[in-house]
Design a protein around this motif. Structure first.
Motif, short mmCIF file in Angstrom:
data_model
loop_
_atom_site.label_atom_id
_atom_site.label_comp_id
_atom_site.label_asym_id
_atom_site.label_seq_id
_atom_site.Cartn_x
_atom_site.Cartn_y
_atom_site.Cartn_z
N SER A 195 26.67 10.23 51.74
CA SER A 195 25.62 10.40 50.75
C SER A 195 24.24 10.27 51.38
O SER A 195 23.24 10.56 50.75
CB SER A 195 25.78 9.37 49.63
N ARG A 196 24.19 9.81 52.62
CA ARG A 196 22.90 9.63 53.29
C ARG A 196 22.32 10.97 53.74
O ARG A 196 23.03 11.96 53.91
CB ARG A 196 23.06 8.73 54.51
N ASP A 197 21.03 10.95 53.97
CA ASP A 197 20.31 12.14 54.43
C ASP A 197 20.57 12.34 55.92
O ASP A 197 20.40 11.41 56.72
CB ASP A 197 18.82 11.94 54.15
N LEU A 198 20.97 13.55 56.29
CA LEU A 198 21.24 13.84 57.71
C LEU A 198 19.98 13.81 58.56
O LEU A 198 20.06 13.68 59.78
CB LEU A 198 21.94 15.19 57.85
N GLY A 234 19.51 10.79 60.85
CA GLY A 234 20.39 10.62 62.01
C GLY A 234 20.13 11.69 63.04
O GLY A 234 19.33 12.60 62.85
N HIS A 235 20.84 11.57 64.17
CA HIS A 235 20.72 12.56 65.23
C HIS A 235 22.02 12.63 66.01
O HIS A 235 22.88 11.76 65.89
CB HIS A 235 19.54 12.23 66.16
N VAL A 247 24.58 9.62 65.36
CA VAL A 247 23.99 8.29 65.29
C VAL A 247 23.07 8.23 64.09
O VAL A 247 22.11 8.99 63.99
CB VAL A 247 23.19 7.98 66.59
N TRP A 248 23.40 7.32 63.16
CA TRP A 248 22.56 7.16 61.97
C TRP A 248 21.38 6.25 62.28
O TRP A 248 20.27 6.49 61.88
CB TRP A 248 23.36 6.56 60.83
N TRP A 266 36.69 10.17 65.33
CA TRP A 266 37.82 9.40 64.83
C TRP A 266 37.39 8.25 63.90
O TRP A 266 38.13 7.90 62.99
CB TRP A 266 38.61 8.82 66.00
N TYR A 267 36.21 7.65 64.13
CA TYR A 267 35.81 6.45 63.39
C TYR A 267 34.34 6.49 62.99
O TYR A 267 33.52 7.13 63.64
CB TYR A 267 36.02 5.19 64.24
N ASN A 268 34.04 5.74 61.92
CA ASN A 268 32.67 5.39 61.54
C ASN A 268 32.51 3.91 61.89
O ASN A 268 33.30 3.09 61.44
CB ASN A 268 32.43 5.58 60.05
N CYS A 269 31.50 3.58 62.67
CA CYS A 269 31.35 2.21 63.14
C CYS A 269 29.98 1.64 62.75
O CYS A 269 28.97 2.33 62.80
CB CYS A 269 31.51 2.15 64.66
N PHE A 270 29.99 0.36 62.40
CA PHE A 270 28.79 -0.38 62.05
C PHE A 270 28.72 -1.60 62.94
O PHE A 270 29.73 -2.27 63.17
CB PHE A 270 28.82 -0.83 60.58
#
Length: 165
Positions: free
Chosen positions: A129-132, A135-136, A30-31, A40-44
Motif C-alpha cells: 500500500s506504500r508509495d513506490l 523506495g528505490h 529498498v523502502w 523471497w522475503y520482506n525484511c524489517f
C-alpha cells in the motif's frame, strides 16, 4: 590464447557469483534503511534487538516469473561452466565450444527477462500500500542488470573460442 581462456574462466566465475548474490541476497527493493524486499522475503530491521525480521513475500505471478527466471539463469550458467570444463578435456583439436556458449547466452537472456519483468511490474510484485516513490532499487537488482551484458559477451566469446593443443 591461454590468456583468453583464463579471462573467460574468471569472467564466468565472476558472473556466476554475481548471479548467486543477486538471486539470494535481500536487496531488490529498498523502502528505507530499515526495510528491504527481495525475491523471497520482506525484511524489517528491529532496532531493539538489532536483527532483521523477515516474512515471506506475497506471491504473485510476476514474482514467481522473476524467481523462476533468476534460478534458471543460475542453473544455465552453472551447467555452462561444467560443460566447458568437460569440453576442455574431451573436445577434439579445433573444436568450438558451441554448447557452452549457447548455455551462457541463454543464462543472459533469462536474467534479462527477469530484470525486465521486475522493472516494469514492480508495482504488482511489491503489492504494497506504500508509495513506490519512497523506495528505490537495491544493489541485487543492479547486480542482476550488470550480469546481463557480461553473460551475453562471455556466451559470444565461448562460441568463437576454438580448442588448441
Amino acid at each position: 590464447m591461454v590468456l583468453l581462456l583464463i579471462f573467460l574462466v574468471v569472467l564466468h566465475l565472476i558472473t556466476l557469483a554475481m548471479l548467486l548474490i543477486s538471486t539470494l541476497e535481500k536487496s531488490w527493493w529498498v523502502w528505507a534503511d530499515s526495510e528491504i524486499t527481495d525475491l523471497w522475503y520482506n525484511c524489517f530491521h528491529d532496532n531493539a534487538s538489532s536483527t532483521w525480521l523477515c516474512a515471506a513475500t506475497n506471491e504473485s505471478d510476476w514474482l514467481q516469473s522473476v524467481q523462476a527466471l533468476m534460478v534458471l539463469s543460475v542453473v544455465f550458467s552453472s551447467i555452462s561452466f561444467l560443460v566447458f570444463l568437460v569440453q576442455l578435456l574431451t573436445l577434439t583439436k579445433g573444436g568450438l565450444f558451441y554448447f557452452t556458449g549457447f548455455c551462457q547466452a541463454f543464462a543472459g537472456f533469462t536474467d534479462f527477462a527477469a530484470c525486465l519483468i521486475f522493472t516494469f511490474h514492480r508495482k504488482e510484485i511489491l503489492s504494497d500500500s506504500r508509495d513506490l516513490n519512497k523506495g528505490h532499487f537495491g544493489y541485487c537488482f543492479i547486480l542482476a542488470w550488470m550480469c546481463v551484458p557480461l553473460l551475453l559477451v562471455s556466451g559470444v566469446l565461448y562460441v568463437h573460442l576454438r580448442k588448441k593443443q
